[in-house]
Write an enzyme that holds these catalytic residues in place. Structure first.
Site, PDB file in Angstrom:
ATOM      1  N   PRO A   1       0.798  -1.274   0.082  1.00  0.00           N
ATOM      2  CA  PRO A   1       0.169  -0.084  -0.129  1.00  0.00           C
ATOM      3  C   PRO A   1       0.756   1.143  -0.056  1.00  0.00           C
ATOM      4  CG  PRO A   1      -0.705  -1.412   1.642  1.00  0.00           C
ATOM      5  CD  PRO A   1       0.527  -2.068   1.162  1.00  0.00           C
TER       6      PRO A   1
ATOM      7  N   LYS B   1      -2.706  -5.003   6.148  1.00  0.00           N
ATOM      8  CA  LYS B   1      -1.326  -5.429   5.720  1.00  0.00           C
ATOM      9  C   LYS B   1      -0.282  -5.027   6.777  1.00  0.00           C
ATOM     10  CE  LYS B   1      -2.722  -5.694   1.231  1.00  0.00           C
ATOM     11  NZ  LYS B   1      -2.508  -6.731   0.246  1.00  0.00           N
TER      12      LYS B   1
ATOM     13  N   ILE C   1      -2.891  -3.348  -3.443  1.00  0.00           N
ATOM     14  CA  ILE C   1      -3.110  -4.727  -4.055  1.00  0.00           C
ATOM     15  C   ILE C   1      -4.077  -5.109  -3.023  1.00  0.00           C
ATOM     16  CG2 ILE C   1      -2.191  -6.863  -4.955  1.00  0.00           C
ATOM     17  CD1 ILE C   1       0.421  -5.447  -5.192  1.00  0.00           C
TER      18      ILE C   1
END
Length: 121
Positions: A2, A34, A66
């Protein structure tokens, strides 16, 4: 990975940018799910910017990830980042705009493999 890019017309001179980067990193990591080790934050100050026809303090952000993004997460991310910017830079929450990009994993992997290959020569 990110990556959050934030631009603001507020000067960062004398501002504890480390605190902003740290708080934003942990908030993004937690909300997207994440590890912090994969989160990148870019903060640019003194960027010429008008929002709503005025040059009062404002900020624009773009978050690329993602996966991990959806309407509920995006709403929470906007609120969390806006709160940090309001507290640390006195930017009203109503003068912050955040754009989200949820990239496809295969596109990013192909790009990363291409970059990796370029650096091998």
């Amino acid at each position: 990975m990110p990556c959050l890019n934030i631009s603001t017309n507020v000067s960062l001179d004398g501002v504890d940018t480390s605190a902003i980067l740290s708080e934003t990193t942990s908030g993004v990591a937690k909300l997207i799910g994440k590890p912090e080790a994969y989160v990148m934050i870019v903060l640019k100050g003194s960027v010429p910017m008008a929002f709503g026809g005025t040059e009062q303090p404002a900020a624009y952000g773009e978050l690329v990830s993602i996966g991990g993004l959806n309407p509920d997460v995006n709403k929470k991310l906007s609120a969390a980042i806006a709160s940090i910017l309001e507290t640390k830079l006195s930017i009203p929450k109503s003068r912050f705009f955040l754009k989200f990009y949820d990239t496809k994993a295969n596109q990013s992997q192909e790009y990363a493999q291409c970059l990796h290959a370029l650096h091998q020569h």
